[in-house]
Design a protein around this motif. Structure first.
Motif, PDB file in Angstrom:
ATOM      1  N   LEU B  33      49.339  36.538  33.599  1.00  0.00           N
ATOM      2  CA  LEU B  33      49.532  37.827  32.947  1.00  0.00           C
ATOM      3  C   LEU B  33      51.005  38.068  32.644  1.00  0.00           C
ATOM      4  O   LEU B  33      51.887  37.651  33.396  1.00  0.00           O
ATOM      5  N   TYR B  50      53.013  37.250  35.890  1.00  0.00           N
ATOM      6  CA  TYR B  50      52.315  36.978  37.132  1.00  0.00           C
ATOM      7  C   TYR B  50      51.499  35.703  36.959  1.00  0.00           C
ATOM      8  O   TYR B  50      50.661  35.598  36.051  1.00  0.00           O
ATOM      9  N   THR B  55      51.410  39.970  44.646  1.00  0.00           N
ATOM     10  CA  THR B  55      50.780  40.692  43.536  1.00  0.00           C
ATOM     11  C   THR B  55      51.690  41.741  42.923  1.00  0.00           C
ATOM     12  O   THR B  55      51.371  42.297  41.878  1.00  0.00           O
ATOM     13  N   ALA B  65      55.354  45.292  38.032  1.00  0.00           N
ATOM     14  CA  ALA B  65      53.929  45.383  37.721  1.00  0.00           C
ATOM     15  C   ALA B  65      53.145  44.900  38.925  1.00  0.00           C
ATOM     16  O   ALA B  65      53.607  44.048  39.693  1.00  0.00           O
ATOM     17  N   GLU B  66      51.962  45.437  39.076  1.00  0.00           N
ATOM     18  CA  GLU B  66      51.110  45.071  40.197  1.00  0.00           C
ATOM     19  C   GLU B  66      49.790  44.511  39.704  1.00  0.00           C
ATOM     20  O   GLU B  66      49.100  45.155  38.900  1.00  0.00           O
ATOM     21  N   PHE B  67      49.459  43.341  40.168  1.00  0.00           N
ATOM     22  CA  PHE B  67      48.190  42.696  39.831  1.00  0.00           C
ATOM     23  C   PHE B  67      47.140  43.164  40.839  1.00  0.00           C
ATOM     24  O   PHE B  67      47.306  42.998  42.046  1.00  0.00           O
ATOM     25  N   ARG B  69      43.296  42.466  41.386  1.00  0.00           N
ATOM     26  CA  ARG B  69      42.133  41.697  40.957  1.00  0.00           C
ATOM     27  C   ARG B  69      40.871  42.545  40.965  1.00  0.00           C
ATOM     28  O   ARG B  69      40.051  42.456  40.044  1.00  0.00           O
ATOM     29  N   PHE B  74      46.736  45.181  35.516  1.00  0.00           N
ATOM     30  CA  PHE B  74      48.103  44.683  35.662  1.00  0.00           C
ATOM     31  C   PHE B  74      49.006  45.745  35.046  1.00  0.00           C
ATOM     32  O   PHE B  74      49.536  45.601  33.964  1.00  0.00           O
ATOM     33  N   CYS B  91      50.843  43.971  26.811  1.00  0.00           N
ATOM     34  CA  CYS B  91      50.303  43.187  27.919  1.00  0.00           C
ATOM     35  C   CYS B  91      49.615  41.961  27.316  1.00  0.00           C
ATOM     36  O   CYS B  91      49.033  42.042  26.223  1.00  0.00           O
TER      37      CYS B  91
END
Lengths: 112, 113
Positions: B33, B50, B55, B65-67, B69, B74, B91
């Motif tokens: 990502l 990422y 994450t 940014a935070e992934f 799942r 994202f 994105c």
């Protein structure tokens, strides 16, 4: 020059003209890309070249003809375009699969 | 088919306020990502990426940014926005094993003085 350069930055052409867009990357990358960016639409991947070989052709009309003579240069030859082809054409390069792309500033194309 | 959704077409924030731009993806495996920023008349510049591991990823210009799942998200964040952050943000996800990057439609950020 550094990064990814594109010429010309602006191009106005008639529907019967033939013109070419040029892209050059100075990053030592092996993959190069053409994208079309139209207002209110996602970036459209047009072509991908990896080590001079075309790996993607995203159902692009034949009036767009790419050429990649070496890993540093990429051309987009334009012939008999339509007004709806007016857009920003972006070139990018990357080192390989799954890596980030580096973009040029784009060529703003207007078809009259 | 893989896809990327950016639900906000436009966002306006005041300078100094916090920012969160949303990105949701549809992808079968672990995605790669990216967030890119585009200033008027310019190409796209990578903010962060990422691939795996932590994450929460840090990028340039104070962005992170935070992934997630479980939420297929994202999201891009910045604690304090500067006027120079006004731009369009994209994105993107890579389709595994190919060079086929898929981009969202973008979020245009306006910053009020």
């Amino acid at each position: 020059e550094t990064g990814v350069t594109q010429t010309p930055r602006h191009l106005v052409m008639g529907m019967t003209n033939k013109k070419s867009l040029k892209c050059e990357q100075h990053l030592g990358h092996n993959a190069m890309y053409w994208y079309k960016q139209s207002a209110k639409k996602p970036l459209e991947l047009m072509f991908v070249y990896n080590f001079k070989e075309q790996t993607e052709n995203n159902s692009v009309p034949s009036r767009f003809s790419p050429e990649c003579p070496n890993s540093s240069h990429l051309f987009l030859h334009l012939h008999t375009l339509q007004p709806e082809d007016s857009a920003l054409y972006l070139c990018a390069s990357s080192q390989g699969v799954g890596t980030e792309q580096f973009f040029g500033p784009g060529t703003r194309l207007t078809v009259l | 088919a893989q896809s990327v959704t950016q639900p906000d077409i436009h966002i306006t924030v005041s300078e100094g306020a916090s920012l969160e731009l949303r990105c949701n993806y549809s992808y079968g495996a672990t995605p790669y990502l990216f967030w890119y920023v585009q200033s008027p008349g310019q190409g796209l510049q990578l903010l962060l990426k990422y691939f795996s591991g932590d994450t929460l990823v840090q990028g340039i210009k104070g962005f992170e940014a935070e992934f997630k799942r479980s939420q297929s998200s994202f999201n891009l964040r910045k604690p304090s926005v500067h006027w120079s952050d006004a731009a369009e943000y994209f994105c993107a996800v890579i389709s595994s094993g190919t060079y086929k990057y898929i981009f969202g439609t973008g979020t245009r950020l306006k910053v009020l003085a």
